[in-house]
Design a protein around this motif. Sequence first.
Motif, PDB file in Angstrom:
ATOM      1  N   ALA A 370       0.830  -1.209   0.000  1.00 26.86           N
ATOM      2  CA  ALA A 370       0.000   0.000   0.000  1.00 26.86           C
ATOM      3  C   ALA A 370       0.863   1.256   0.000  1.00 26.86           C
ATOM      4  N   GLY A 371       1.965   1.205  -0.745  1.00 33.14           N
ATOM      5  CA  GLY A 371       2.836   2.360  -0.878  1.00 33.14           C
ATOM      6  C   GLY A 371       3.813   2.583   0.254  1.00 33.14           C
ATOM      7  N   THR A 372       3.804   1.714   1.262  1.00 33.87           N
ATOM      8  CA  THR A 372       4.692   1.852   2.417  1.00 33.87           C
ATOM      9  C   THR A 372       5.759   0.775   2.394  1.00 33.87           C
ATOM     10  N   VAL A 373       7.012   1.141   2.669  1.00 36.40           N
ATOM     11  CA  VAL A 373       8.082   0.154   2.803  1.00 36.40           C
ATOM     12  C   VAL A 373       7.936  -0.503   4.169  1.00 36.40           C
ATOM     13  N   VAL A 374       7.619  -1.785   4.174  1.00 42.00           N
ATOM     14  CA  VAL A 374       7.368  -2.481   5.439  1.00 42.00           C
ATOM     15  C   VAL A 374       8.502  -3.416   5.825  1.00 42.00           C
ATOM     16  N   ALA A 375       9.378  -3.752   4.880  1.00 44.59           N
ATOM     17  CA  ALA A 375      10.516  -4.612   5.193  1.00 44.59           C
ATOM     18  C   ALA A 375      11.675  -4.254   4.291  1.00 44.59           C
ATOM     19  N   ARG A 376      12.864  -4.395   4.851  1.00 40.63           N
ATOM     20  CA  ARG A 376      14.075  -4.112   4.078  1.00 40.63           C
ATOM     21  C   ARG A 376      15.203  -4.987   4.614  1.00 40.63           C
ATOM     22  N   ASP A 377      15.842  -5.734   3.721  1.00 42.14           N
ATOM     23  CA  ASP A 377      17.025  -6.533   4.059  1.00 42.14           C
ATOM     24  C   ASP A 377      16.792  -7.453   5.259  1.00 42.14           C
ATOM     25  N   GLY A 378      15.641  -8.150   5.262  1.00 38.22           N
ATOM     26  CA  GLY A 378      15.384  -9.150   6.284  1.00 38.22           C
ATOM     27  C   GLY A 378      14.874  -8.629   7.607  1.00 38.22           C
ATOM     28  N   GLU A 379      14.597  -7.339   7.690  1.00 39.19           N
ATOM     29  CA  GLU A 379      14.070  -6.743   8.918  1.00 39.19           C
ATOM     30  C   GLU A 379      12.753  -6.057   8.615  1.00 39.19           C
ATOM     31  N   HIS A 380      11.833  -6.127   9.549  1.00 40.92           N
ATOM     32  CA  HIS A 380      10.605  -5.347   9.443  1.00 40.92           C
ATOM     33  C   HIS A 380      10.922  -3.908   9.821  1.00 40.92           C
ATOM     34  N   THR A 381      10.454  -2.947   9.042  1.00 35.75           N
ATOM     35  CA  THR A 381      10.891  -1.566   9.242  1.00 35.75           C
ATOM     36  C   THR A 381      10.404  -0.963  10.553  1.00 35.75           C
ATOM     37  N   SER A 382       9.304  -1.452  11.112  1.00 36.41           N
ATOM     38  CA  SER A 382       8.838  -0.909  12.391  1.00 36.41           C
ATOM     39  C   SER A 382       8.912  -1.912  13.534  1.00 36.41           C
ATOM     40  N   LEU A 383       8.872  -3.202  13.238  1.00 34.23           N
ATOM     41  CA  LEU A 383       8.863  -4.221  14.292  1.00 34.23           C
ATOM     42  C   LEU A 383      10.220  -4.881  14.499  1.00 34.23           C
ATOM     43  N   GLY A 384      11.133  -4.695  13.560  1.00 34.09           N
ATOM     44  CA  GLY A 384      12.466  -5.275  13.710  1.00 34.09           C
ATOM     45  C   GLY A 384      12.530  -6.731  13.310  1.00 34.09           C
ATOM     46  N   ASP A 385      13.324  -7.496  14.039  1.00 34.96           N
ATOM     47  CA  ASP A 385      13.602  -8.889  13.729  1.00 34.96           C
ATOM     48  C   ASP A 385      12.429  -9.771  14.152  1.00 34.96           C
ATOM     49  N   PRO A 386      11.785 -10.504  13.210  1.00 36.11           N
ATOM     50  CA  PRO A 386      10.697 -11.395  13.611  1.00 36.11           C
ATOM     51  C   PRO A 386      11.122 -12.452  14.625  1.00 36.11           C
ATOM     52  N   GLY A 387      12.386 -12.853  14.602  1.00 33.08           N
ATOM     53  CA  GLY A 387      12.863 -13.822  15.587  1.00 33.08           C
ATOM     54  C   GLY A 387      12.705 -13.317  17.003  1.00 33.08           C
ATOM     55  N   ARG A 388      12.971 -12.049  17.210  1.00 37.86           N
ATOM     56  CA  ARG A 388      12.791 -11.464  18.546  1.00 37.86           C
ATOM     57  C   ARG A 388      11.326 -11.458  18.931  1.00 37.86           C
ATOM     58  N   LEU A 389      10.462 -11.172  17.964  1.00 38.65           N
ATOM     59  CA  LEU A 389       9.018 -11.182  18.236  1.00 38.65           C
ATOM     60  C   LEU A 389       8.558 -12.577  18.617  1.00 38.65           C
ATOM     61  N   TYR A 390       9.076 -13.601  17.932  1.00 38.02           N
ATOM     62  CA  TYR A 390       8.725 -14.972  18.286  1.00 38.02           C
ATOM     63  C   TYR A 390       9.192 -15.321  19.693  1.00 38.02           C
ATOM     64  N   ALA A 391      10.408 -14.925  20.021  1.00 37.12           N
ATOM     65  CA  ALA A 391      10.930 -15.233  21.359  1.00 37.12           C
ATOM     66  C   ALA A 391      10.019 -14.667  22.433  1.00 37.12           C
ATOM     67  N   ASP A 392       9.547 -13.449  22.214  1.00 33.47           N
ATOM     68  CA  ASP A 392       8.628 -12.834  23.175  1.00 33.47           C
ATOM     69  C   ASP A 392       7.286 -13.558  23.193  1.00 33.47           C
ATOM     70  N   ALA A 393       6.737 -13.859  22.020  1.00 34.16           N
ATOM     71  CA  ALA A 393       5.414 -14.472  21.945  1.00 34.16           C
ATOM     72  C   ALA A 393       5.421 -15.869  22.568  1.00 34.16           C
ATOM     73  N   LEU A 394       6.442 -16.658  22.311  1.00 32.40           N
ATOM     74  CA  LEU A 394       6.459 -18.032  22.784  1.00 32.40           C
ATOM     75  C   LEU A 394       6.617 -18.116  24.308  1.00 32.40           C
ATOM     76  N   THR A 395       7.253 -17.107  24.914  1.00 37.61           N
ATOM     77  CA  THR A 395       7.368 -17.121  26.372  1.00 37.61           C
ATOM     78  C   THR A 395       6.028 -16.892  27.047  1.00 37.61           C
ATOM     79  N   HIS A 396       5.060 -16.352  26.323  1.00 40.84           N
ATOM     80  CA  HIS A 396       3.749 -16.066  26.890  1.00 40.84           C
ATOM     81  C   HIS A 396       2.726 -17.164  26.591  1.00 40.84           C
ATOM     82  N   LEU A 397       3.149 -18.244  25.920  1.00 45.07           N
ATOM     83  CA  LEU A 397       2.240 -19.349  25.616  1.00 45.07           C
ATOM     84  C   LEU A 397       2.622 -20.561  26.443  1.00 45.07           C
ATOM     85  N   ASP A 398       1.623 -21.232  26.968  1.00 47.24           N
ATOM     86  CA  ASP A 398       1.834 -22.425  27.785  1.00 47.24           C
ATOM     87  C   ASP A 398       1.818 -23.646  26.893  1.00 47.24           C
ATOM     88  N   LEU A 399       2.985 -23.967  26.282  1.00 46.19           N
ATOM     89  CA  LEU A 399       3.066 -25.071  25.321  1.00 46.19           C
ATOM     90  C   LEU A 399       3.831 -26.247  25.923  1.00 46.19           C
TER      91      LEU A 399
END
Length: 399
Positions: A370-399
């Motif tokens: 939609a005209g916005t750069v959302v990712a560049r060179d393997g990083e999300h432009t506003s959220l950063g590294d998806p791996g870090r997001l996963y690390a945070d999300a998985l610590t909050h799930l009782d698996l």
Amino acid sequence: MTAITAVDSTIALVPGPVNAHSHAFHRVLRGRTHREQGSFWTWREQMYSAASALTPAGYERLATAVFAEMVVSGWTAVGEFHYVHHRPDGTPYADHDMERALARAAAAAGIRLALLDTCYLAGGIGQPLAAAQTRFSDGDAAAWVRRVHSLRAALAEEAGALVTVGAAIHSVRAVPADQLTVIASDLDPALPLHVHLSEQQAENVACLDAHGVTPTELLERSGLLSPRLSAVHATHLTDADIALLGRREVTIVMCPTTEADLGDGIGPARALHDAGATIALGSDQHAVLDPFLEMRGLEHHERLGAQLRGRFTPAEIISAAVDGGRRSLGLGLSDDVVLVRRNTARTAGSDLDQLPLTATAADIAEVRIAGTVVARDGEHTSLGDPGRLYADALTHLDL
């Protein structure tokens, strides 16, 4: 037909691939299901366990990570086949809490989301829901249709232009035949409609035993085969099924990496295309998130099945990833694009139109939605590294 164009000698412009089939929460199973031989059905038990652990807050964290990884990997839109609606005991949340969580996650990632709210009423043909499936059900199709219409109004107020609502029937295993006809008559015909179809041979056997017809024929009998329908997987079909799906101009969503991971089999993609069906692509359980691997998986599965090369042309492959996905999700034309490097170890020397057969997500320089750069060179432009997001999300799930 969609085409890849050159920006210069080092960068290609690829129209934004559309992921037409996703279960965001399945991502927690990646790398956790390979300890024993098993089958689709044993894998499913682990999937139900993951579904039982979801809360609105936890699902928002997880889906944000999944959608961010999709964007970084080159997907620009996603059809989320969503059935984790209620609390684990089946009681509703106050205000579409799980669906709002997914919409917020998509907005944070900047991806186009078609939320395919799913009807799920039975544990199998003629079988009650299992305890782990209770939270998926609205009781009957009429109640589900009412909730879908309510959801459309709720998300229209807050979700933004990138989020739309569609609908899905989980499968003929999970929605009884008499309820299929309710959906055909009561659901807004303007909504895109999806269904898992004949992914496993056991579904076909059960349907033939109960109804005397294949799942495809049951959908036809119920008035559900039409150009607005997308059938996901469509792996085990008769010749009559293929002809019927083509004649009704159904879209077929193939998910090659998942179908390989689960040992589903090789679906008749070329035969379906030649019969008149449209082919689209999805990543399903996200064992892999890479649109280029789904593209060449489509072709490679055909080659393995037919023992011939060139089953789909490069132009047909990119069209499945883009045009087929847009049609499946009811999306119009967009300016979403992925910039792909033409000079990497994988892509150097490739003809422009053959990049779907050589590139991977690692070759993406930039993603624009939609005209916005959302990712560049393997990083999300506003959220950063998806791996870090996963690390945070998985610590909050009782698996």
